[in-house]
Enzyme design. Structure first.
Site, PDB file in Angstrom:
ATOM      1  N   THR A  29      29.403  41.252  32.681  1.00 49.26           N
ATOM      2  CA  THR A  29      27.945  41.392  32.704  1.00 49.26           C
ATOM      3  C   THR A  29      27.504  42.814  33.042  1.00 49.26           C
ATOM      4  OG1 THR A  29      27.955  40.680  35.010  1.00 49.26           O
ATOM      5  CG2 THR A  29      27.560  38.971  33.364  1.00 49.26           C
ATOM      6  N   GLY A  68      36.485  38.417  32.820  1.00 51.01           N
ATOM      7  CA  GLY A  68      36.471  39.738  32.201  1.00 51.01           C
ATOM      8  C   GLY A  68      37.684  40.491  32.705  1.00 51.01           C
ATOM      9  N   THR A 108      33.080  43.546  34.172  1.00 49.48           N
ATOM     10  CA  THR A 108      33.565  43.674  32.791  1.00 49.48           C
ATOM     11  C   THR A 108      32.733  42.784  31.865  1.00 49.48           C
ATOM     12  OG1 THR A 108      35.774  43.914  33.735  1.00 49.48           O
ATOM     13  CG2 THR A 108      35.683  43.536  31.380  1.00 49.48           C
ATOM     14  N   ASP A 149      38.208  39.655  39.675  1.00 49.68           N
ATOM     15  CA  ASP A 149      38.315  41.073  39.321  1.00 49.68           C
ATOM     16  C   ASP A 149      39.335  41.818  40.176  1.00 49.68           C
ATOM     17  OD1 ASP A 149      36.245  40.562  37.514  1.00 49.68           O
ATOM     18  OD2 ASP A 149      34.748  40.921  39.055  1.00 49.68           O
TER      19      ASP A 149
HETATM   20  P1  GDP Z   1      40.578  40.747  36.465  1.00 47.19           P
HETATM   21  O1  GDP Z   1      39.318  40.035  36.137  1.00 47.19           O
HETATM   22  O2  GDP Z   1      41.247  40.220  37.686  1.00 47.19           O
HETATM   23  O3  GDP Z   1      41.529  40.833  35.298  1.00 47.19           O
HETATM   24  O4  GDP Z   1      40.160  42.231  36.840  1.00 47.19           O
HETATM   25  P2  GDP Z   1      39.108  43.189  36.053  1.00 47.19           P
HETATM   26  O5  GDP Z   1      39.761  43.693  34.825  1.00 47.19           O
HETATM   27  O6  GDP Z   1      37.785  42.531  35.938  1.00 47.19           O
HETATM   28  O7  GDP Z   1      38.900  44.328  37.125  1.00 47.19           O
HETATM   29  C1  GDP Z   1      39.956  45.091  37.583  1.00 47.19           C
HETATM   30  C2  GDP Z   1      39.707  46.568  37.211  1.00 47.19           C
HETATM   31  O8  GDP Z   1      40.554  47.372  37.976  1.00 47.19           O
HETATM   32  C3  GDP Z   1      40.015  46.905  35.766  1.00 47.19           C
HETATM   33  O9  GDP Z   1      39.099  47.866  35.330  1.00 47.19           O
HETATM   34  C4  GDP Z   1      41.421  47.483  35.805  1.00 47.19           C
HETATM   35  O10 GDP Z   1      41.680  48.429  34.772  1.00 47.19           O
HETATM   36  C5  GDP Z   1      41.399  48.158  37.147  1.00 47.19           C
HETATM   37  N1  GDP Z   1      42.688  48.212  37.854  1.00 47.19           N
HETATM   38  C6  GDP Z   1      43.655  47.251  37.940  1.00 47.19           C
HETATM   39  N2  GDP Z   1      44.624  47.633  38.789  1.00 47.19           N
HETATM   40  C7  GDP Z   1      44.256  48.840  39.266  1.00 47.19           C
HETATM   41  C8  GDP Z   1      44.824  49.755  40.206  1.00 47.19           C
HETATM   42  O11 GDP Z   1      45.861  49.507  40.813  1.00 47.19           O
HETATM   43  N3  GDP Z   1      44.117  50.908  40.460  1.00 47.19           N
HETATM   44  C9  GDP Z   1      42.930  51.199  39.837  1.00 47.19           C
HETATM   45  N4  GDP Z   1      42.314  52.329  40.140  1.00 47.19           N
HETATM   46  N5  GDP Z   1      42.382  50.370  38.949  1.00 47.19           N
HETATM   47  C10 GDP Z   1      43.021  49.212  38.671  1.00 47.19           C
HETATM   48  P1  IMO Z   2      37.471  37.228  36.398  1.00 52.64           P
HETATM   49  O1  IMO Z   2      38.402  36.308  35.658  1.00 52.64           O
HETATM   50  C1  IMO Z   2      34.148  37.714  39.187  1.00 52.64           C
HETATM   51  C2  IMO Z   2      31.212  34.456  39.327  1.00 52.64           C
HETATM   52  C3  IMO Z   2      29.825  34.747  38.826  1.00 52.64           C
HETATM   53  C4  IMO Z   2      29.025  33.791  39.710  1.00 52.64           C
HETATM   54  C5  IMO Z   2      29.939  32.579  39.803  1.00 52.64           C
HETATM   55  C6  IMO Z   2      29.606  31.464  38.837  1.00 52.64           C
HETATM   56  O2  IMO Z   2      37.104  38.446  35.631  1.00 52.64           O
HETATM   57  O3  IMO Z   2      37.979  37.511  37.766  1.00 52.64           O
HETATM   58  P2  IMO Z   2      29.948  31.171  36.224  1.00 52.64           P
HETATM   59  O4  IMO Z   2      29.383  31.953  35.073  1.00 52.64           O
HETATM   60  O5  IMO Z   2      31.427  31.115  36.255  1.00 52.64           O
HETATM   61  O6  IMO Z   2      29.326  29.805  36.359  1.00 52.64           O
HETATM   62  O7  IMO Z   2      29.456  31.978  37.537  1.00 52.64           O
HETATM   63  O8  IMO Z   2      31.251  33.053  39.560  1.00 52.64           O
HETATM   64  N1  IMO Z   2      32.289  34.758  38.357  1.00 52.64           N
HETATM   65  C7  IMO Z   2      33.119  35.805  38.455  1.00 52.64           C
HETATM   66  N2  IMO Z   2      33.150  36.821  39.342  1.00 52.64           N
HETATM   67  N3  IMO Z   2      35.102  37.621  38.228  1.00 52.64           N
HETATM   68  C8  IMO Z   2      35.107  36.598  37.346  1.00 52.64           C
HETATM   69  O9  IMO Z   2      36.110  36.382  36.471  1.00 52.64           O
HETATM   70  C9  IMO Z   2      34.058  35.639  37.409  1.00 52.64           C
HETATM   71  N4  IMO Z   2      33.746  34.527  36.708  1.00 52.64           N
HETATM   72  C10 IMO Z   2      32.674  34.003  37.301  1.00 52.64           C
HETATM   73  O10 IMO Z   2      29.470  36.089  39.039  1.00 52.64           O
HETATM   74  O11 IMO Z   2      28.890  34.324  40.996  1.00 52.64           O
HETATM   75 MG    MG Z   3      37.303  40.417  35.824  1.00 50.85          MG
END
Ligand code: GDP
Ligand code: IMO
Ligand code: MG
Length: 428
Positions: free
Chosen positions: A300, A40, A298, A13
């Protein structure tokens, strides 16, 4: 620079989806090489917000060919659900290619994920419950079902029989659940076969030919380095290689073809699920990061655990992945803090560790040693050059860069597509 790997530096994330989207218009292919719909990615384009799980974020950019490569585990129900939802919003999804060698997640994987977690009790991982671990376990145990098996009913039935044989004993005798019928699974999988057929490709050949033709290919990692099955905080990890090596095995593109490795790192740290997290905060600062950064999963919707930036983790990530560039995201979230601590090393039982300790138990007990930086109050979401940032924000970035093992080439200052400061071009 045609082959670029983009991975997460921490526990996921970090904003990989946004970073991929940022590069989107300049790449020809975006390849998902690991994981499945446990990922997510939230991507904000203008007033539109997209939440992607299984599909690579590059699908949002017109002209890009999205690829689900061999290293991915595919839940077909989720695949078609996401494709339909995107189509309904006017996104062209017709170019998607799916590897014939990718594995599928079935109902029994999802069921097993949930019952094994429940069985673990206090020791549970906190998985996303999407069947990821059991599907990869079957792959390694050589009883997995691959996309190509859907096109031969006989083979599919034999394989499902083989996979279910032991599992039904476990489900009934250990977990007290009902047995799953072979027909149920076979019929479900076959119901997707014809829709899937036109997307199924020899993606290894396709991607290598694309690179031969000087096309730009972006490999988008799901999860992150500290969740990697080999290099993460095992057993509190996901079941795939989320590091840059995973891009190689997960796609069939050789390591000597990779030109650049971009790691996305948050200006602080978050984690979802169980496992060690040295800089975790349990006070109002942690609550501040969660609400200012909107740190809720995103996939869960779970509140994310929050903590300060951990420089030894960034160095570990730089080393394992061969990071050439960091994208530092969510710097704007730190706005308003008087002071910003950064973990520079750990103390374990009175001994200083400058690097991530190899012993899991040491890492569990590691206490962060902080260096404190002055904060800033100015709104930075409109900054588009490094000079637009207040002096204290610049100093924070430079200090973190100095500790993290590679240069910080871009800085996220807001969720929007254009809310970014680019210091070094990420593609040339
Ligand atoms: P990913 O799983 O690595 O693609 O990241 P996620 O989408 O799960 O979580 C990142 C969150 O941070 C998302 O809601 C993005 O819209 C938000 N985001 C990404 N870059 C920035 C930033 O520079 N500033 C802020 N405030 N939000 C950001
Ligand atoms: P993105 O791509 C954050 C975490 C779960 C759990 C562990 C194992 O959005 O960065 P799984 O269902 O993969 O067997 O769960 O990994 N986990 C994540 N945490 N971002 C993710 O993906 C994750 N995908 C799995 O919360 O601790
Ligand atoms: Mg994510």
């Amino acid at each position: 620079m045609p082959a670029i790997v983009l991975i997460g530096a921490q526990w996921g994330d970090e904003g990989k989806g946004k970073a991929t989207d940022l590069l989107g218009s300049r790449v020809d292919y975006v390849v998902k090489f690991n994981g499945g719909n446990n990922a997510g990615h939230t991507v904000v384009v203008g007033n539109e917000k997209y939440a992607l799980h299984l599909l690579p974020s590059g699908i949002l950019t017109e002209g890009v060919t999205p690829v689900i490569a061999n290293g991915v585990v595919v839940d077909l129900e989720v695949l078609f659900h996401e494709l339909e939802a995107l189509s309904a919003r006017g996104v062209d999804v017709s170019k998607l290619q799916v590897s014939a060698n990718a594995h599928v997640i079935t109902q029994y994987h999802r069921t097993l994920d949930k019952v094994t977690e429940r069985f673990l009790g206090k020791r549970q991982i906190g998985t996303t419950g999407r069947g990821i671990g059991p599907a990869y376990a079957d792959k390694i145990n050589r009883v997995g079902i691959r996309i190509q098996d859907l096109f031969d009913e006989n083979i599919l039935r034999q394989k499902v029989e083989g996979a279910l044989d032991m599992k039904n004993h476990m489900l009934v005798k250990i977990y007290n659940r009902r047995a799953i019928h072979v027909d149920e699974i076979v019929d479900d999988l076959l119901s997707y076969a014809e829709r899937l057929r036109p997307m199924v490709k020899d993606t290894v050949l396709e991607l290598n030919r694309a690179l031969d033709d000087d096309k730009t290919v972006l490999f988008e990692g799901g999860q992150a380095t500290m969740l990697d099955i080999d290099h993460g905080t095992y057993p509190f990890v996901t079941s795939s290689n989320a590091t840059s090596g995973g891009a190689v095995t997960g796609s069939g593109v050789a390591p000597n073809r990779i030109d650049r490795v971009i790691a996305v790192v948050k200006a602080y740290t978050t984690r979802v699920g169980a496992g060690p997290f040295p800089t975790e905060l349990f006070d109002e600062s942690g609550e501040f990061l969660r609400s200012a950064g909107f740190e809720f999963g995103t996939t869960t919707g779970r509140p994310r655990r929050t903590g300060w930036y951990d420089a030894p983790i960034a160095r570990y990530t730089a080393r394992i992945n061969g990071v050439t560039d960091f994208v530092l995201t969510k710097l704007d979230v730190l706005t308003g803090l008087d002071e910003i601590p950064v973990c520079v090393a750990y103390e374990v039982d009175g001994v200083r560790h400058d690097e991530v300790p190899v012993s899991q138990s040491d890492f569990h007990h590691a206490k962060p040693i902080y260096e404190i930086f002055p904060g800033w109050k100015e709104d930075i979401t409109g900054a588009r050059t490094f000079d637009d940032l207040p002096k204290n924000a610049q100093d924070y970035v430079l200090a973190v860069e100095g500790m993290s093992g590679s240069r910080i080439s871009a800085i996220g200052v807001g969720p929007g597509r254009d809310a970014i400061v680019v210091r070094h071009d990420l593609i040339d």
